[in-house]
Design a protein around this motif. Structure first.
Motif, PDB file in Angstrom:
ATOM      1  N   ALA A 158       0.851  -1.186   0.000  1.00 25.71           N
ATOM      2  CA  ALA A 158       0.000   0.000   0.000  1.00 25.71           C
ATOM      3  C   ALA A 158       0.888   1.238   0.000  1.00 25.71           C
ATOM      4  CB  ALA A 158      -0.910  -0.011   1.217  1.00 25.71           C
ATOM      5  N   GLU A 159       0.316   2.389  -0.330  1.00 28.13           N
ATOM      6  CA  GLU A 159       1.111   3.613  -0.485  1.00 28.13           C
ATOM      7  C   GLU A 159       1.874   3.977   0.786  1.00 28.13           C
ATOM      8  OE1 GLU A 159       0.560   8.329  -1.722  1.00 28.13           O
ATOM      9  OE2 GLU A 159      -1.102   6.924  -1.949  1.00 28.13           O
ATOM     10  N   ASP A 160       1.197   3.947   1.944  1.00 27.66           N
ATOM     11  CA  ASP A 160       1.876   4.307   3.191  1.00 27.66           C
ATOM     12  C   ASP A 160       2.933   3.283   3.574  1.00 27.66           C
ATOM     13  OD1 ASP A 160      -0.033   2.376   3.633  1.00 27.66           O
ATOM     14  OD2 ASP A 160      -0.557   3.088   5.650  1.00 27.66           O
ATOM     15  N   GLU A 161       2.650   2.003   3.283  1.00 22.49           N
ATOM     16  CA  GLU A 161       3.631   0.953   3.563  1.00 22.49           C
ATOM     17  C   GLU A 161       4.849   1.096   2.659  1.00 22.49           C
ATOM     18  OE1 GLU A 161       3.979  -3.953   3.679  1.00 22.49           O
ATOM     19  OE2 GLU A 161       2.190  -2.986   2.851  1.00 22.49           O
ATOM     20  N   PHE A 162       4.602   1.438   1.393  1.00 20.75           N
ATOM     21  CA  PHE A 162       5.707   1.606   0.443  1.00 20.75           C
ATOM     22  C   PHE A 162       6.586   2.799   0.832  1.00 20.75           C
ATOM     23  CE2 PHE A 162       7.321   3.218  -3.734  1.00 20.75           C
ATOM     24  CZ  PHE A 162       8.200   2.168  -3.981  1.00 20.75           C
ATOM     25  N   LYS A 163       5.940   3.871   1.302  1.00 22.68           N
ATOM     26  CA  LYS A 163       6.710   5.043   1.739  1.00 22.68           C
ATOM     27  C   LYS A 163       7.599   4.693   2.928  1.00 22.68           C
ATOM     28  CE  LYS A 163       6.286   9.892   3.153  1.00 22.68           C
ATOM     29  NZ  LYS A 163       7.337   9.756   4.176  1.00 22.68           N
ATOM     30  N   LYS A 164       7.050   3.951   3.885  1.00 22.99           N
ATOM     31  CA  LYS A 164       7.833   3.521   5.047  1.00 22.99           C
ATOM     32  C   LYS A 164       8.981   2.617   4.607  1.00 22.99           C
ATOM     33  CE  LYS A 164       7.464   1.093   9.457  1.00 22.99           C
ATOM     34  NZ  LYS A 164       6.567   0.329  10.376  1.00 22.99           N
ATOM     35  N   HIS A 165       8.676   1.722   3.667  1.00 24.89           N
ATOM     36  CA  HIS A 165       9.700   0.816   3.124  1.00 24.89           C
ATOM     37  C   HIS A 165      10.852   1.614   2.494  1.00 24.89           C
ATOM     38  CE1 HIS A 165      11.488  -2.272   0.503  1.00 24.89           C
ATOM     39  NE2 HIS A 165      11.361  -1.386  -0.486  1.00 24.89           N
ATOM     40  N   LEU A 166      10.520   2.606   1.673  1.00 26.10           N
ATOM     41  CA  LEU A 166      11.552   3.414   1.015  1.00 26.10           C
ATOM     42  C   LEU A 166      12.374   4.206   2.022  1.00 26.10           C
ATOM     43  CD1 LEU A 166       9.867   4.923  -2.184  1.00 26.10           C
ATOM     44  CD2 LEU A 166      11.630   3.146  -2.060  1.00 26.10           C
ATOM     45  N   ASP A 167      11.695   4.810   2.997  1.00 23.55           N
ATOM     46  CA  ASP A 167      12.402   5.609   4.009  1.00 23.55           C
ATOM     47  C   ASP A 167      13.406   4.749   4.770  1.00 23.55           C
ATOM     48  OD1 ASP A 167      10.998   7.848   3.293  1.00 23.55           O
ATOM     49  OD2 ASP A 167       9.545   7.731   4.941  1.00 23.55           O
ATOM     50  N   GLU A 168      12.983   3.562   5.175  1.00 23.76           N
ATOM     51  CA  GLU A 168      13.869   2.674   5.936  1.00 23.76           C
ATOM     52  C   GLU A 168      14.986   2.123   5.066  1.00 23.76           C
ATOM     53  OE1 GLU A 168      11.303  -0.227   7.669  1.00 23.76           O
ATOM     54  OE2 GLU A 168      10.611   1.119   9.272  1.00 23.76           O
ATOM     55  N   MET A 169      14.659   1.806   3.814  1.00 20.97           N
ATOM     56  CA  MET A 169      15.686   1.306   2.898  1.00 20.97           C
ATOM     57  C   MET A 169      16.749   2.369   2.658  1.00 20.97           C
ATOM     58  SD  MET A 169      15.273  -0.363  -0.921  1.00 20.97           S
ATOM     59  CE  MET A 169      14.898   1.191  -1.756  1.00 20.97           C
ATOM     60  N   HIS A 170      16.313   3.611   2.430  1.00 19.77           N
ATOM     61  CA  HIS A 170      17.267   4.696   2.199  1.00 19.77           C
ATOM     62  C   HIS A 170      18.102   4.976   3.452  1.00 19.77           C
ATOM     63  CE1 HIS A 170      14.494   6.287  -1.224  1.00 19.77           C
ATOM     64  NE2 HIS A 170      15.287   5.319  -1.629  1.00 19.77           N
ATOM     65  N   ARG A 171      17.506   4.812   4.618  1.00 17.53           N
ATOM     66  CA  ARG A 171      18.252   5.017   5.868  1.00 17.53           C
ATOM     67  C   ARG A 171      19.375   3.984   5.987  1.00 17.53           C
ATOM     68  NH1 ARG A 171      17.757   2.793  10.881  1.00 17.53           N
ATOM     69  NH2 ARG A 171      15.783   1.781  10.325  1.00 17.53           N
ATOM     70  N   HIS A 172      19.058   2.747   5.669  1.00 20.52           N
ATOM     71  CA  HIS A 172      20.092   1.706   5.728  1.00 20.52           C
ATOM     72  C   HIS A 172      21.136   1.904   4.630  1.00 20.52           C
ATOM     73  CE1 HIS A 172      18.647  -0.830   8.962  1.00 20.52           C
ATOM     74  NE2 HIS A 172      17.413  -0.787   8.467  1.00 20.52           N
ATOM     75  N   GLU A 173      20.694   2.313   3.451  1.00 24.65           N
ATOM     76  CA  GLU A 173      21.645   2.540   2.355  1.00 24.65           C
ATOM     77  C   GLU A 173      22.595   3.685   2.680  1.00 24.65           C
ATOM     78  OE1 GLU A 173      19.176   0.955  -1.572  1.00 24.65           O
ATOM     79  OE2 GLU A 173      19.057   3.073  -1.005  1.00 24.65           O
ATOM     80  N   ALA A 174      22.120   4.655   3.466  1.00 19.89           N
ATOM     81  CA  ALA A 174      22.974   5.784   3.863  1.00 19.89           C
ATOM     82  C   ALA A 174      24.093   5.341   4.804  1.00 19.89           C
ATOM     83  CB  ALA A 174      22.136   6.874   4.524  1.00 19.89           C
ATOM     84  N   ARG A 175      23.922   4.224   5.471  1.00 14.65           N
ATOM     85  CA  ARG A 175      24.984   3.676   6.316  1.00 14.65           C
ATOM     86  C   ARG A 175      25.837   2.674   5.530  1.00 14.65           C
ATOM     87  NH1 ARG A 175      24.800   5.659  11.059  1.00 14.65           N
ATOM     88  NH2 ARG A 175      26.510   4.345  11.771  1.00 14.65           N
ATOM     89  N   TYR A 176      25.186   2.005   4.619  1.00 15.53           N
ATOM     90  CA  TYR A 176      25.883   0.995   3.811  1.00 15.53           C
ATOM     91  C   TYR A 176      26.860   1.640   2.830  1.00 15.53           C
ATOM     92  CZ  TYR A 176      26.387  -2.886   0.482  1.00 15.53           C
ATOM     93  OH  TYR A 176      26.887  -3.850  -0.354  1.00 15.53           O
TER      94      TYR A 176
END
Length: 208
Positions: free
Chosen positions: A154-172
């Motif tokens: 869903a849209e809100d779930e996808f937004k949360k998914h992207l935010d968390e993925m980008h947060r981890h990628e910023a450390r990776y």
């Protein structure tokens, strides 16, 4: 006259003894000071080496063969393997530079003994930073990258998914001047420089 001579002789002996004691004390202080300076220089140099190693580990550019040493699980698809290999790159690179991390860690307790218990926090912080990179690598390769574009959300779930993925990628991955990991390492460097600063403020002459 004899009494005066005896007193003078006694004073001379006491003066000589005091000079010897003072000289030994001064030598001891300078020796300890020299050891602290050498330890401070060693820790700072090793920290800079660790910082360079972390930058190497997080370099966003890689070749197709990196990550291929990961042990495969039975039943992995080609697509799953590629994503898991991508996440394994940081572990593979870490093993190439592992020795400098080991050498830095072994200095922790000597450093604490010379500069105080709180001085060990800098070493603890480096360990936390490295572990956070590993956690993000695992989360990305086993969860976020596996779901990206493959699982309906869903849209809100996808937004949360992207935010968390980008947060981890910023450390990776290292992402530039505003990089969070580099900022944290900069704070660790400030702590080490502050703790060791007294060692370099006064000139010291060594007894050979």
């Amino acid at each position: 006259m004899e009494t005066t001579a005896a007193i003078a002789k006694l004073v001379a002996i006491i003066s000589a003894c005091w000079a010897i004691v003072s000289g030994v004390g001064a030598w001891k202080r300078e020796f300890i000071g020299k050891r602290k300076i050498e330890l401070a220089e060693h820790v700072l140099a090793k920290f800079f080496e660790v910082r360079d190693a972390i930058s190497f580990i997080r370099n966003p550019f890689s070749n197709t063969s990196e990550g291929s040493t990961r042990e495969r699980r039975e039943g992995e698809t080609k697509e799953e393997s590629e994503l898991l290999d991508r996440g394994y790159v940081v572990f593979e690179r870490f093993h190439k530079r592992e020795q400098c991390f080991v050498e830095f860690s072994t200095l922790k307790y000597r450093f604490m003994a010379s500069f105080g218990h709180e001085a060990g926090n800098a070493f603890n912080e480096v360990t936390k930073i490295v572990n956070s990179i590993f956690v993000s690598a695992r989360m990305l390769s086993t969860h976020y990258w596996q779901r990206q574009g493959r699982v309906a959300m869903a849209e809100d779930e996808f937004k949360k998914h992207l935010d968390e993925m980008h947060r981890h990628e910023a450390r990776y991955w290292e992402i530039g001047p505003d990089d969070e990991v580099n900022t944290q390492l900069g704070e660790v460097q400030k702590v080490l420089e502050k703790v060791t600063a007294p060692c370099f403020q006064e000139p010291v002459s060594w007894y050979q």
